[in-house]
Design an enzyme around this catalytic site. Structure first.
Site, PDB file in Angstrom:
ATOM      1  N   ASP A 101      37.089  24.256 -15.581  1.00 27.89           N
ATOM      2  CA  ASP A 101      37.925  24.111 -14.384  1.00 27.89           C
ATOM      3  C   ASP A 101      38.566  22.732 -14.485  1.00 27.89           C
ATOM      4  OD1 ASP A 101      38.983  23.584 -11.927  1.00 27.89           O
ATOM      5  OD2 ASP A 101      37.176  24.075 -10.786  1.00 27.89           O
TER       6      ASP A 101
ATOM      7  N   GLU B 145      54.113  42.441  -5.453  1.00 20.61           N
ATOM      8  CA  GLU B 145      52.779  42.803  -5.954  1.00 20.61           C
ATOM      9  C   GLU B 145      52.902  43.433  -7.333  1.00 20.61           C
ATOM     10  OE1 GLU B 145      50.958  45.260  -2.994  1.00 20.61           O
ATOM     11  OE2 GLU B 145      50.453  43.557  -1.727  1.00 20.61           O
TER      12      GLU B 145
ATOM     13  N   TYR C  50      58.356  40.232  -1.542  1.00 22.76           N
ATOM     14  CA  TYR C  50      57.063  40.815  -1.941  1.00 22.76           C
ATOM     15  C   TYR C  50      57.149  41.295  -3.370  1.00 22.76           C
ATOM     16  CZ  TYR C  50      53.262  40.947   1.322  1.00 22.76           C
ATOM     17  OH  TYR C  50      52.166  40.585   2.048  1.00 22.76           O
TER      18      TYR C  50
ATOM     19  N   LYS D 200      47.615  18.795  -8.613  1.00 26.52           N
ATOM     20  CA  LYS D 200      46.975  17.481  -8.757  1.00 26.52           C
ATOM     21  C   LYS D 200      47.711  16.703  -9.850  1.00 26.52           C
ATOM     22  CE  LYS D 200      42.737  19.292  -6.765  1.00 26.52           C
ATOM     23  NZ  LYS D 200      41.324  19.655  -6.925  1.00 26.52           N
TER      24      LYS D 200
ATOM     25  N   THR E  63      44.185  23.844 -10.755  1.00 27.25           N
ATOM     26  CA  THR E  63      45.162  23.763  -9.681  1.00 27.25           C
ATOM     27  C   THR E  63      46.462  23.306 -10.331  1.00 27.25           C
ATOM     28  OG1 THR E  63      44.644  21.452  -9.263  1.00 27.25           O
ATOM     29  CG2 THR E  63      43.467  23.067  -7.936  1.00 27.25           C
TER      30      THR E  63
ATOM     31  N   ARG F 220      51.274  23.186  -4.517  1.00 23.98           N
ATOM     32  CA  ARG F 220      49.884  23.560  -4.270  1.00 23.98           C
ATOM     33  C   ARG F 220      49.692  24.974  -4.770  1.00 23.98           C
ATOM     34  NH1 ARG F 220      48.267  19.527  -1.364  1.00 23.98           N
ATOM     35  NH2 ARG F 220      46.099  20.087  -1.633  1.00 23.98           N
TER      36      ARG F 220
HETATM   37  C1  LIG Z   1      40.567  20.617  -6.322  1.00 23.21           C
HETATM   38  C2  LIG Z   1      39.611  21.406  -7.098  1.00 23.21           C
HETATM   39  C3  LIG Z   1      39.472  22.795  -6.905  1.00 23.21           C
HETATM   40  C4  LIG Z   1      40.036  23.539  -5.727  1.00 23.21           C
HETATM   41  O1  LIG Z   1      41.338  23.569  -5.519  1.00 23.21           O
HETATM   42  P1  LIG Z   1      41.965  24.003  -4.107  1.00 23.21           P
HETATM   43  O2  LIG Z   1      43.368  24.222  -4.495  1.00 23.21           O
HETATM   44  O3  LIG Z   1      41.720  22.877  -3.170  1.00 23.21           O
HETATM   45  O4  LIG Z   1      41.289  25.273  -3.674  1.00 23.21           O
HETATM   46  C5  LIG Z   1      38.649  23.497  -7.762  1.00 23.21           C
HETATM   47  N1  LIG Z   1      37.988  22.876  -8.750  1.00 23.21           N
HETATM   48  C6  LIG Z   1      38.063  21.551  -8.943  1.00 23.21           C
HETATM   49  C7  LIG Z   1      37.290  20.926 -10.052  1.00 23.21           C
HETATM   50  C8  LIG Z   1      38.854  20.773  -8.117  1.00 23.21           C
HETATM   51  O5  LIG Z   1      38.891  19.453  -8.296  1.00 23.21           O
END
Ligand SMILES: *Cc1c(COP(=O)(O)O)cnc(C)c1O
Length: 432
Positions: free
Chosen positions: A200, A56, A54, A229, A226, A235
């Site tokens: 994003d 925090e 932990y 990807k 993220t 993840r």
């Molecule tokens: C995949 C994705 C997310 C969300 O990610 P998670 O890890 O699945 O919550 C947010 N924004 C965009 C543009 C994405 O492609």
């Protein structure tokens, strides 16, 4: 020690499911554009004892004792991310992309404030203000749309909408958009209407890090992503932002915190408790991999492969939304082929090719069985496949989609897929 037994000894059901997944990944073509394969090093960091701790708070400012190693790990992740993206401030604690977005919004907006993003049905993400997402309930969502002709971003229309609606945050960056994004233009629009600009980059972060897509820095105020990807890490999520007190004066003259502090406070203690330190270690390891020259080659090859696959598919008469791709992703409108996205997804699954059904912009069909499919090249490029394999994959796809009701034909294609994949074995890595 009593707990130190192997999974195969203690839980054969989960062990078998994991082995099934190893075989599935090894023998099939993974074309879902948000998926990838991480290295053994990243897996080892994620599967480490850091899971047990932990921590925090933030490095040097924790609420629990025993942080000498977690502080090292989190600081490495932050410093490497800063270098990778040229970012001023980084928070590596968000559990995933969706909580990263929520934390970023709540750092700079109050419930009832206005959030402007691309509609989900046009390629935006749920968390960009869709009505079923908490982001569409907490905030007043204004959704922009693509140009109905070109199916690409229409910056004049976005500017007009922003001027009319005066949102607090404008989000760019998408889930199903195959073209380059002009982050500079988005940042200017946001600045002109007094909004925070947010990108994003969940899907394209690896391309940006590898120099295969223009960077949102130094234009954007806030960048979320993220890490699993195209970045090829565990993840997880991450928020980056400007660390600039002038922003503080502009937007938060009544707050004693600047933007970077607002973001950190929004993640913890605002939204989350203990950070997942094993995952943060995985992020640190992945970012170091992403900083290597080979990752630049990877990012460039992802795009070259997507273009090669797009060209080959168009030769078979597939209609690509926007007429092609600039990034890792391809969106196909199957209307002219007389099949639906769901039918295509199912048939391709039987042929060992995994991708997903997807709405196309202005889709007349319902989201559960839309007109399109979405695919991409990040995973198959990690395997080492190049342009000539893309031609083969396009021919497998074409053959499968011409035979969606012919199970023996689909089985034949599955064998060809397996043969192709056996030339690019994945998990010899894990046998070592
Ligand atoms: C995949 C994705 C997310 C969300 O990610 P998670 O890890 O699945 O919550 C947010 N924004 C965009 C543009 C994405 O492609």
């Amino acid at each position: 020690m009593v707990i130190w037994k192997s999974l195969s000894e203690t839980d054969i059901e989960v062990f078998n499911a994991i082995n099934g997944e190893i075989k599935r990944e090894d023998e099939g073509l993974e074309l879902i554009p948000s998926e990838n394969y991480v290295s053994k090093a990243v897996m080892q960091a994620m599967g480490s004892v850091l899971n047990n701790k932990y921590s925090e708070g933030y490095p040097g400012k924790r609420y629990y004792g025993g942080q000498e190693f977690t502080d090292i790990v989190e600081t490495l992740a932050i410093e490497r991310a800063k270098k990778l993206f040229n970012a001023e401030h980084v928070n590596v604690q968000p559990y995933s992309g969706s909580p990263a977005n929520l934390a970023a919004y709540l750092a700079v907006m109050k419930p009832g404030d206005k959030l402007m993003g691309l509609a989900l049905s046009q390629g935006g993400h749920l968390t960009h203000g869709h009505k079923v997402s908490q982001t569409g309930k907490l905030f007043k969502a204004v959704q922009y749309e693509l140009d109905p002709e070109t199916k690409t971003l229409d910056y004049d229309a976005i500017r007009k909408l922003a001027e009319k609606e005066k949102p607090q945050v404008i989000v760019s960056g998408y889930t199903a958009y195959p073209r380059e994004i002009d982050f500079k233009e988005f940042a200017e629009i946001a600045k002109d209407v007094g909004a925070y600009s947010m990108a994003d980059i969940a899907h394209i972060a690896g391309l940006i890090a590898g120099g295969a897509h223009p960077s949102p820095f130094p234009h954007m105020d806030i960048v979320t992503t993220t890490t699993h990807k195209t970045l090829r890490g565990p993840r997880g999520g991450m928020i980056m932002c400007k660390d600039d007190d002038r922003l503080h004066e502009k937007y938060h003259s009544d707050s004693k915190y600047n933007l970077a502090q607002l973001i950190d406070r929004s993640v913890f203690p605002g939204l989350q408790g203990g950070p997942h330190m094993n995952i943060i270690a995985g992020k640190a390891v992945a970012f170091e991999e992403d900083l290597q020259p080979e990752f630049k080659e990877y990012a460039a090859q992802v795009v070259k492969n997507a273009k090669a696959l797009a060209d080959a598919l168009m030769e078979y008469g597939f209609e690509l939304v926007s007429g092609g791709t600039d990034n890792h992703l391809i969106l196909i409108d199957l209307t002219n082929k007389g099949i639906t996205g769901m039918q295509a997804e199912k048939a391709l699954d039987k042929a060992g090719i995994t991708l997903n059904k997807n709405t196309v912009p202005f889709d007349p069909r319902p989201p559960f069985d839309p007109s399109g499919i979405r695919l991409g090249t990040p995973a198959i490029t990690t395997r080492g496949m190049k342009e000539s394999e893309m031609k083969e994959i396009a021919s497998f796809m074409n053959e499968a989609l011409e035979n969606i009701n012919n199970d023996s034909k689909l089985k034949e294609i599955k064998q060809k897929v397996k043969d192709l994949c056996s030339n690019y074995p994945l998990y010899e890595l894990y046998k070592a």
